[in-house]
Design a protein around this motif. Structure first.
Motif, PDB file in Angstrom:
ATOM      1  N   ARG A 359      38.259  70.779 -26.088  1.00 42.20           N
ATOM      2  CA  ARG A 359      39.098  68.512 -26.052  1.00 42.20           C
ATOM      3  C   ARG A 359      39.755  68.873 -26.918  1.00 42.20           C
ATOM      4  N   LYS A 360      39.613  69.469 -28.417  1.00 43.25           N
ATOM      5  CA  LYS A 360      40.763  69.090 -29.199  1.00 43.25           C
ATOM      6  C   LYS A 360      42.189  70.135 -28.737  1.00 43.25           C
ATOM      7  N   ARG A 361      41.993  70.818 -27.966  1.00 38.41           N
ATOM      8  CA  ARG A 361      43.701  71.349 -27.279  1.00 38.41           C
ATOM      9  C   ARG A 361      44.046  70.323 -26.851  1.00 38.41           C
ATOM     10  N   ARG A 362      42.842  69.532 -25.838  1.00 41.14           N
ATOM     11  CA  ARG A 362      43.980  68.675 -24.779  1.00 41.14           C
ATOM     12  C   ARG A 362      43.990  67.669 -25.605  1.00 41.14           C
ATOM     13  N   VAL A 363      43.945  67.107 -26.030  1.00 44.02           N
ATOM     14  CA  VAL A 363      44.240  65.515 -27.166  1.00 44.02           C
ATOM     15  C   VAL A 363      45.492  66.201 -27.889  1.00 44.02           C
ATOM     16  N   GLU A 364      45.817  67.535 -27.977  1.00 41.97           N
ATOM     17  CA  GLU A 364      46.903  67.837 -28.480  1.00 41.97           C
ATOM     18  C   GLU A 364      48.618  67.526 -27.960  1.00 41.97           C
TER      19      GLU A 364
END
Length: 394
Positions: A359-364
């Motif tokens: 989800r961090k990758r998605r936020v980025e």
């Protein structure tokens, strides 16, 4: 009969040393009928060292060393005191003197004592004299290879010395300190001895296979490391799959993990599946073969869901695969995979932490499309809260 009398007289000294009664051991060593024996002097030196009287112990050791003893018991006890006091050079000199006497005709055919030869290699390694250790390892290999079948198999097992020599060559060239830092090609040109080390270790691996044995994990790892240092990652990957046991028709192979086998009195540890997978994943990443890397790491996290290093490799493979694909890269499939492992292993932290990273990758902004960027922040917060609720207690 003489040996029995000698052993009987020495036994009280050994008993005192075993009981850590070093003062009594020293007292026993001063008996008039024993004090001139070299073995008694070395035992006295050991007791003095244990009592902290290092200078006195070294004086006794020097007196024995001047006799250039060749008896294994005397040598081993003498060198033990030198090792404990950090006098590696003196230990080396003792073994060198003993081997020099043996090879000048003291032993049949001028053959060296194999045990003393091995101990001298160990001393060279402690003293970081890689060149001398390499030459002696090669000499041990040649002597073992030439022994007739009448000698015990443990003495005729010569293959291990090829790996010793290869390791010494690697260390002589500076180990990993002189590796790829200035570029692969530059590193290879600056370390020409590595090519010879590769051939020597490869010969050892082939000999193991020819004799029906298997290479240990350290031996396979050494070969792969040497190839990596030369920038031959593709060849290193092929060698790892062949010799490590996951491929090449070896039943059980790397999955056996730990096994023991006698060779010269030692224990061999075979490469485990997880060890091989870790090395293989690193090679696949350097070769940018992301599909294969992702498949390998997925297999490992299914077997070991809490092994975070495998999740790191899997996330990297997913991320780089998405970049090279120029599209989503299957991010939704990744989430489905993690959710499935969460359901199968509810008490494991790995799959939940992996979702947080996802989800961090998605936020980025990775993956694009609907639901990317800031739209993931709310869901990410709920996942964090759920993780803390589930695993916040000790």
């Amino acid at each position: 009969m003489a040996d029995d009398v000698r052993a009987r007289k020495l036994q009280p000294i050994y008993n005192a040393l075993d009981a850590r009664n070093y003062k009594m051991a020293i007292k026993l060593c001063t008996k008039k009928d024993l004090e001139r024996w070299d073995i008694v002097k070395t035992l006295k030196a050991h007791a003095l060292e244990r009592l902290g009287k290092v200078e006195e112990a070294l004086e006794v050791c020097a007196e024995v060393a001047a006799h250039k003893p060749t008896d294994e018991t005397v040598l081993n006890t003498l060198v033990l005191t030198y090792k404990l006091t950090g006098h590696t050079r003196e230990a080396i000199a003792c073994y060198e003197a003993a081997l020099a006497q043996e090879t000048q005709g003291g032993r049949e055919g001028g053959l060296m004592n194999m045990e003393n030869g091995r101990e001298l290699v160990y001393c060279y390694v402690r003293g970081k004299e890689w060149g001398k250790a390499q030459l002696l390892a090669i000499r041990l290999y040649k002597q073992c290879s030439s022994l007739p079948p009448s000698f015990p198999p443990s003495l005729r097992s010569a293959t291990q010395y090829l790996f010793w020599a290869g390791t010494m060559m690697f260390l002589k060239e500076g180990g990993r300190e002189g590796g790829r830092g200035g570029g692969e090609e530059e590193g290879v040109r600056a370390r020409p001895m590595l090519a010879l080390a590769v051939r020597m270790v490869q010969k050892g691996l082939e000999e193991r296979e020819r004799l029906g044995g298997r290479a240990s994990g350290e031996e396979v790892g050494l070969y792969v490391m040497l190839l990596e240092e030369q920038g031959e990652d593709e060849r290193a990957l092929e060698a790892l799959r062949k010799w490590g046991g996951r491929e090449g028709g070896r039943e059980g192979g790397g999955e056996q993990g730990k096994a023991a086998r006698e060779e010269g009195g030692g224990t061999m540890l075979f490469m485990s599946e997880r060890e091989q997978a870790g090395m293989e994943g690193g090679l696949l990443s350097r070769l940018r073969r992301w599909e294969e890397a992702a498949a390998l790491h997925k297999t490992q996290v299914e077997k070991h869901p809490d092994q975070w290093q495998e999740w790191v490799g899997l996330q990297e493979a997913w991320r780089e695969r998405g970049k090279e694909g120029g599209k989503d890269g299957g991010m939704e499939e990744e989430l489905v995979f993690m959710k499935r492992l969460q359901a199968v292993h509810p008490l494991c932290r790995g799959p939940h932490l992996a979702e947080l990273e996802w989800r961090k990758r998605r936020v980025e902004g990775e993956g694009g499309g609907e639901g990317g960027g800031g739209g993931e922040e709310g869901e990410g917060g709920r996942v964090v809260a759920g993780y803390v609720t589930r695993f916040g207690r000790k």
